[in-house]
Design a protein around this motif. Structure first.
Motif, mmCIF file in Angstrom:
data_model
loop_
_atom_site.group_PDB
_atom_site.id
_atom_site.type_symbol
_atom_site.label_atom_id
_atom_site.label_comp_id
_atom_site.label_asym_id
_atom_site.label_seq_id
_atom_site.Cartn_x
_atom_site.Cartn_y
_atom_site.Cartn_z
ATOM 1 N N ILE A 129 -17.992 -3.861 -0.934
ATOM 2 C CA ILE A 129 -16.443 -3.348 -0.099
ATOM 3 C C ILE A 129 -16.443 -2.037 0.525
ATOM 4 C CG2 ILE A 129 -15.043 -4.586 -1.558
ATOM 5 C CD1 ILE A 129 -14.853 -2.451 -3.764
ATOM 6 N N ARG A 136 -11.161 -4.655 3.643
ATOM 7 C CA ARG A 136 -10.944 -4.586 2.111
ATOM 8 C C ARG A 136 -9.811 -5.343 1.798
ATOM 9 N NH1 ARG A 136 -11.968 2.000 1.495
ATOM 10 N NH2 ARG A 136 -14.378 1.782 1.442
ATOM 11 N N ARG A 137 -8.748 -5.473 2.470
ATOM 12 C CA ARG A 137 -7.339 -6.209 1.997
ATOM 13 C C ARG A 137 -7.781 -7.722 1.500
ATOM 14 N NH1 ARG A 137 -3.973 -2.604 6.501
ATOM 15 N NH2 ARG A 137 -4.343 -0.708 5.171
ATOM 16 N N PHE A 171 -11.977 -3.705 -11.758
ATOM 17 C CA PHE A 171 -12.916 -2.630 -12.110
ATOM 18 C C PHE A 171 -13.272 -2.825 -13.708
ATOM 19 C CE2 PHE A 171 -11.384 -0.974 -8.041
ATOM 20 C CZ PHE A 171 -12.688 -0.564 -7.717
ATOM 21 N N ARG A 175 -10.372 -0.615 5.939
ATOM 22 C CA ARG A 175 -9.404 -0.855 5.055
ATOM 23 C C ARG A 175 -8.830 -2.386 5.364
ATOM 24 N NH1 ARG A 175 -6.968 4.355 6.952
ATOM 25 N NH2 ARG A 175 -5.023 3.100 7.102
ATOM 26 N N TYR A 190 -13.004 3.577 9.858
ATOM 27 C CA TYR A 190 -12.345 3.628 8.485
ATOM 28 C C TYR A 190 -11.039 2.782 8.396
ATOM 29 C CZ TYR A 190 -9.935 5.520 4.224
ATOM 30 O OH TYR A 190 -9.298 5.653 2.976
ATOM 31 N N ASP A 194 -11.120 4.518 -6.731
ATOM 32 C CA ASP A 194 -11.628 3.577 -5.934
ATOM 33 C C ASP A 194 -10.856 2.382 -5.803
ATOM 34 O OD1 ASP A 194 -14.127 4.839 -5.772
ATOM 35 O OD2 ASP A 194 -15.056 4.147 -7.523
ATOM 36 N N ALA A 195 -9.907 1.918 -6.992
ATOM 37 C CA ALA A 195 -8.895 0.816 -6.962
ATOM 38 C C ALA A 195 -8.178 0.999 -5.713
ATOM 39 C CB ALA A 195 -8.256 0.769 -8.227
ATOM 40 N N LEU A 196 -7.515 2.115 -5.411
ATOM 41 C CA LEU A 196 -6.612 2.284 -4.113
ATOM 42 C C LEU A 196 -7.321 1.982 -3.130
ATOM 43 C CD1 LEU A 196 -4.835 5.767 -5.091
ATOM 44 C CD2 LEU A 196 -3.866 3.466 -4.716
ATOM 45 N N GLU A 197 -8.625 2.533 -2.917
ATOM 46 C CA GLU A 197 -9.540 2.482 -1.841
ATOM 47 C C GLU A 197 -9.827 0.785 -1.613
ATOM 48 O OE1 GLU A 197 -10.868 4.104 0.861
ATOM 49 O OE2 GLU A 197 -9.741 5.762 0.228
ATOM 50 N N ALA A 198 -10.387 0.088 -2.645
ATOM 51 C CA ALA A 198 -10.375 -1.367 -2.555
ATOM 52 C C ALA A 198 -9.121 -2.134 -2.177
ATOM 53 C CB ALA A 198 -10.987 -1.674 -4.088
ATOM 54 N N MET A 199 -7.929 -1.805 -2.563
ATOM 55 C CA MET A 199 -7.020 -2.359 -1.972
ATOM 56 C C MET A 199 -6.868 -2.228 -0.512
ATOM 57 S SD MET A 199 -3.857 -1.372 -4.599
ATOM 58 C CE MET A 199 -4.074 -1.547 -6.320
ATOM 59 N N GLY A 200 -7.559 -1.308 0.179
ATOM 60 C CA GLY A 200 -7.236 -1.048 1.561
ATOM 61 C C GLY A 200 -6.519 -0.041 1.794
ATOM 62 N N LEU A 201 -6.113 0.901 1.031
ATOM 63 C CA LEU A 201 -5.309 1.830 1.083
ATOM 64 C C LEU A 201 -6.113 3.241 1.382
ATOM 65 C CD1 LEU A 201 -2.032 2.405 0.902
ATOM 66 C CD2 LEU A 201 -2.543 3.298 -1.425
ATOM 67 N N ASN A 202 -5.337 4.027 2.468
ATOM 68 C CA ASN A 202 -6.201 5.288 2.355
ATOM 69 C C ASN A 202 -5.978 6.209 1.290
ATOM 70 O OD1 ASN A 202 -7.143 7.998 3.383
ATOM 71 N ND2 ASN A 202 -5.827 8.018 5.211
ATOM 72 N N SER A 203 -6.842 6.411 0.190
ATOM 73 C CA SER A 203 -6.478 7.284 -0.909
ATOM 74 C C SER A 203 -6.226 8.441 -0.788
ATOM 75 C CB SER A 203 -7.553 6.876 -1.824
ATOM 76 O OG SER A 203 -8.678 7.832 -1.385
ATOM 77 N N LEU A 234 -17.257 1.079 -0.479
ATOM 78 C CA LEU A 234 -17.017 2.185 -1.577
ATOM 79 C C LEU A 234 -18.377 3.148 -1.372
ATOM 80 C CD1 LEU A 234 -14.804 0.944 -4.538
ATOM 81 C CD2 LEU A 234 -13.918 2.165 -2.577
ATOM 82 N N PHE A 249 -2.997 2.217 -12.665
ATOM 83 C CA PHE A 249 -2.564 3.680 -12.393
ATOM 84 C C PHE A 249 -1.956 3.779 -13.510
ATOM 85 C CE2 PHE A 249 -2.754 1.306 -8.207
ATOM 86 C CZ PHE A 249 -4.091 1.936 -7.756
ATOM 87 N N PHE A 266 1.677 -3.517 1.026
ATOM 88 C CA PHE A 266 1.050 -4.285 2.070
ATOM 89 C C PHE A 266 2.067 -5.385 2.264
ATOM 90 C CE2 PHE A 266 -2.660 -2.498 -0.266
ATOM 91 C CZ PHE A 266 -3.089 -1.397 0.839
#
Lengths: 253, 194
Positions: free
Chosen positions: B48, B77-78, B84, B74, B70, A126-135, B50, B90, B106
């Motif tokens: 956002i 979302r940026r 969270f 994205r 999509y 979810d964090a990757l997606e929230a950043m705007g990345l295609n997870s 999700l 990570f 980015f």
């Protein structure tokens, strides 16, 4: 009735979701530079790290096939070179790919599902997606690409080591000389054999990594869910390896 | 401006959100309070994209995020930074690399620029000395602060916090609350907390 409906719909739902996952991953990739590092890392994990266990299993497969072939076929009426004629094509056509496939399903498939499953339940995806990345593109595509690239390398390794193991077993048990073994292998060499094995290895690489990624990416339910995904990834990968093995043999041979 | 219009969401037949509407104005800090399981995280994830609502829509700067591709989603979302509940760092990367990740991904920044920016962000959350540590080596409060540094690394217009102080001791909670308040003033962002 609802349960029956669920049982019928569930596989179709999973198939559709699997297809969407792949299309979403491969159609909106973005810059390769984002995935390059991950692809190199995955090639190492999927391929290089698997070489010792694949080589070990292949060596023993070659040795056991040799000993069993000798047990079944060698008689005064059959030339000993037949051992090389049976063992080498068996490794090229079937054992090299299938043994590697099963090992990777357990080793790589389970690891991929556990990694992605943990990322899912800890909201890292979810964090990757929230950043705007295609997870999907970032996590799944490099793993599938690594499987497709590295599986043939492992297959070739398995065949070479397997033939070596078979030859060593033949010489050690004194059932056939090195020259006879190689002569048998050369006389019955099928030109299409290695090509068929390589095609299988591409397919198996895709099957294992894509199924494991799917299981991991859609993990639900915390640690228990990760365990379930991991097991399912290994089991389902093995089933689909066997299925695709049969389909490829029927279509290509 | 973020505008949630009459959204409803159910999971396995159980309604979690029913006809929820709210507006978050530019520069505003909005807190959503509710008991556990009342759908606060679900609401945040709708903001956002999700999660997709069963009914209703979410507008970000006038764009209905349920009706865009999509790729466009994205891009929308940026503009967000999200903290969270569990930090969602990570675990394969160090704290430094976690904060550097969105910058490297980015922007076209040089490694020196990335380094400067990451150190500035870590300094903002008073953690300039934990860069080399992995998330597994950090305490709960530190994880949230590193996640906060990551959330603000690209200087987003909107920051969403999902229970930023849950499970933390009062002292760390106060530190994080002050950080959130400070960030809102310093970066002039729109914040949503739950």
């Amino acid at each position: 009735m609802a349960a029956l409906e669920q049982r019928l719909i569930r596989p179709l739902y999973s198939l559709g979701r699997y297809a969407l996952l792949l299309s979403k991953g491969f159609t909106s990739l973005g810059h390769f530079s984002v995935y390059r590092k991950n692809l190199i890392v995955q090639c190492g994990r999927v391929g290089i790290d698997s070489i010792p266990i694949v080589a070990l299993a292949a060596a023993f497969s070659g040795a056991v096939t040799t000993v069993q072939t000798a047990y079944q076929l060698v008689s005064p009426f059959i030339p000993p070179s037949v051992i090389g004629a049976v063992v080498v094509p068996s490794l090229i056509l079937e054992l090299g790919a299938i043994v590697t496939g099963f090992i990777l399903a357990g080793r790589v498939g389970a690891r991929i599902a556990a990694e992605l499953g943990t990322m899912r339940v800890t909201e890292q995806i979810d964090a990757l997606e929230a950043m705007g990345l295609n997870s999907i593109g970032y996590l799944i595509v490099p793993r599938i690409m690594a499987g497709i690239i590295m599986f043939p390398v492992l297959y070739v390794t398995a065949v070479l080591v397997g033939v070596g193991g078979g030859l060593a077993a033949a010489v050690a048990t004194d059932v056939v000389s090195t020259g006879e073994f190689i002569r048998g292998a050369r006389e019955n060499y099928l030109v299409f054999g290695p090509m068929f094995g390589l095609i299988k290895s591409f397919v198996f690489g895709f099957v294992i990594t894509s199924i494991s990624c799917y299981m991991g990416y859609y993990t639900e339910g915390g640690a228990e869910g990760v365990g379930r995904s991991t097991t399912q990834a290994a089991v389902i990968s093995c089933v689909y390896i066997l299925l695709s093995d049969l389909v490829l043999a029927l279509v290509l041979l | 401006m973020i505008c949630v219009e009459n959204i409803s969401k159910s999971f396995n037949g159980r309604a979690v959100l029913r006809d929820v509407s709210l507006e978050m104005q530019e520069g505003e800090t909005l807190a959503i309070i509710g008991r556990s399981g009342s759908g606060k995280s679900v609401l945040m994830k709708h903001a956002i994209g999700l999660l997709q609502p069963d009914k209703g829509r979410v507008l970000v700067d006038g764009i209905d995020i349920g009706r865009i591709s999509y790729r466009e989603l994205r891009t929308v979302r940026r503009q967000f930074g999200v903290l969270f509940q569990g930090g969602a760092l990570f675990d394969s990367m160090s704290a430094f690399d976690n904060v550097a990740f969105p910058i490297r991904t980015f922007t076209d920044s040089t490694e020196q620029q990335v380094r400067d920016r990451v150190l500035r962000c870590l300094d903002l959350v008073n953690l300039s000395d934990v860069g080399t540590k992995r998330p597994s080596e950090l305490s709960g409060g530190m994880i949230k602060r590193v996640a906060l540094a990551r959330a603000v690394a690209l200087e987003p217009r909107y920051i969403l916090y999902d229970e930023p102080t849950s499970g933390l001791d009062p002292h760390t909670s106060t530190t994080i609350n002050n950080l959130i308040k400070g960030l809102a003033d310093q970066l002039d962002v729109t914040s949503g907390e739950r």
